[in-house]
Design an enzyme around this catalytic site. Structure first.
Site, mmCIF file in Angstrom:
data_model
loop_
_atom_site.group_PDB
_atom_site.id
_atom_site.type_symbol
_atom_site.label_atom_id
_atom_site.label_comp_id
_atom_site.label_asym_id
_atom_site.label_seq_id
_atom_site.Cartn_x
_atom_site.Cartn_y
_atom_site.Cartn_z
ATOM 1 N N ILE A 109 0.820 -1.207 0.000
ATOM 2 C CA ILE A 109 0.000 0.000 0.000
ATOM 3 C C ILE A 109 0.855 1.259 0.000
ATOM 4 O O ILE A 109 0.475 2.281 -0.585
ATOM 5 C CB ILE A 109 -0.975 0.006 1.211
ATOM 6 C CG1 ILE A 109 -1.933 1.194 1.116
ATOM 7 C CG2 ILE A 109 -0.229 0.009 2.529
ATOM 8 C CD1 ILE A 109 -2.747 1.264 -0.153
ATOM 9 N N ASP A 160 -7.854 -2.190 5.182
ATOM 10 C CA ASP A 160 -7.898 -3.060 6.361
ATOM 11 C C ASP A 160 -6.694 -3.981 6.363
ATOM 12 O O ASP A 160 -6.058 -4.207 5.331
ATOM 13 C CB ASP A 160 -9.166 -3.916 6.342
ATOM 14 C CG ASP A 160 -9.137 -4.945 5.222
ATOM 15 O OD1 ASP A 160 -8.771 -6.105 5.491
ATOM 16 O OD2 ASP A 160 -9.470 -4.591 4.073
ATOM 17 N N GLY A 184 -5.862 -6.714 0.357
ATOM 18 C CA GLY A 184 -6.341 -5.811 1.406
ATOM 19 C C GLY A 184 -5.441 -4.592 1.484
ATOM 20 O O GLY A 184 -4.844 -4.177 0.496
ATOM 21 N N GLU A 185 -5.353 -3.999 2.670
ATOM 22 C CA GLU A 185 -4.509 -2.818 2.928
ATOM 23 C C GLU A 185 -5.018 -1.558 2.230
ATOM 24 O O GLU A 185 -4.390 -0.512 2.328
ATOM 25 C CB GLU A 185 -3.052 -3.051 2.500
ATOM 26 C CG GLU A 185 -2.344 -4.194 3.175
ATOM 27 C CD GLU A 185 -0.910 -4.355 2.697
ATOM 28 O OE1 GLU A 185 -0.406 -3.470 1.970
ATOM 29 O OE2 GLU A 185 -0.280 -5.371 3.045
ATOM 30 N N GLY A 186 -6.105 -1.645 1.484
ATOM 31 C CA GLY A 186 -6.511 -0.528 0.645
ATOM 32 C C GLY A 186 -5.868 -0.584 -0.724
ATOM 33 O O GLY A 186 -5.997 0.360 -1.519
#
Length: 283
Positions: free
Chosen positions: A28, A104, A246-248
């Site tokens: 990210i 997240d 995830g992580e955006g």
């Protein structure tokens, strides 16, 4: 849930990855730099001591309850997490953000997210559960059983969004719901990421009806529950690259596409301005 064999990775990976993001070494971080965005890390319920006062300023607890057999949070912790999400949204908007991305990170969090989505969209667990971080078939069976049991527990409280988050969510999901609802209250658009963020969005729409009009789906992940949640919200993803991190990260990949659309809309000359002939009118 992370201790129940529903993930291919051990629970301590969560804290290790949080540290990696905080130090700038995660996917990210690289994607945000390309997209021209900044990254903020917030520890809501990582099962570790906070790394700093800034990261841990909104910490609710360490870990969450096993939603197959117990509530994820207490009632007070649920309200605390929702309020934390609202505060974070306010802080970012007040600091000048004109677009927000929710991300997240958490081993086992797709189990809780899938339970929320399946319960709120009224589908069978087998239609919603995916393979997450790469679990095998035995892990999928354990995850499906956990989602089934969590859905059974959540059935009586589904009309109450706060109680639903308490029952089968977690501090991260509760904070995401508060964040997304408050962003809409502040009239600030949000790019949603994957299954966990979109599960939080389903609850946020209950907390603030109409909030979904301020959201756009950044991408479509490989989790079946993600597609179910997006359909429930009436959102079409910008990109579909079968991402699962995830992580955006999926929303961050979509951000340059969104910037390109805005630039085209605002900067491209019309046919009249460019002296281009239009289609002839029908006779």
């Amino acid at each position: 849930m992370a201790h129940s064999g529903v993930s291919a990775y051990p629970p301590e990976v969560t804290s290790q990855m949080v540290a990696n993001i905080a130090s700038g070494g995660a996917a990210i971080n690289a994607l945000a730099e390309i997209a021209g965005a900044t990254v903020r890390v917030v520890d809501l319920a990582v099962d570790a001591d906070p790394w700093s006062d800034q990261i841990g300023a909104h910490k609710v607890r360490r870990g969450s309850g096993n939603i197959a057999v117990e509530d994820a949070l207490t009632a007070q912790q649920t309200r605390q997490a929702i309020d934390a999400g609202r505060q974070i949204a306010d802080q970012e908007v007040d600091a000048g953000a004109d677009l927000l991305i929710a991300g997240d990170l958490g081993i086992g969090n797709t189990t809780a997210a899938t339970a929320l989505v399946a319960a709120l969209t009224n589908v069978e667990p087998v239609a919603a559960v995916g393979y997450g971080t790469g679990i095998d078939d035995a892990g999928w069976a354990r995850k499906t059983a956990a989602v089934r049991d969590a859905m059974f527990r959540a059935g009586p409280v589904l009309a109450e969004p706060v109680a639903t988050l308490q029952c089968c969510g977690g501090a991260d999901l509760a904070a995401l719901a508060g964040f997304l609802a408050q962003a809409a209250v502040r009239r600030t658009p949000v790019l949603l990421d994957g299954i966990t963020v979109t599960a939080g969005a389903l609850v946020a729409e209950q907390l603030a009806p109409g909030a979904r009009l301020w959201w756009q789906a950044g991408h479509l992940s490989t989790e079946p529950a993600h597609a179910l949640a997006l359909a429930q919200l009436g959102l079409d993803p910008i990109v579909d690259l079968r991402m699962r991190l995830g992580e955006g990260s999926g929303a961050a990949v979509a951000l340059p596409v969104l910037r390109a659309a805005v630039a085209t809309l605002s900067s491209m000359a019309t046919f009249a301005e460019a002296n281009v002939s239009d289609r002839p009118m029908p006779s």
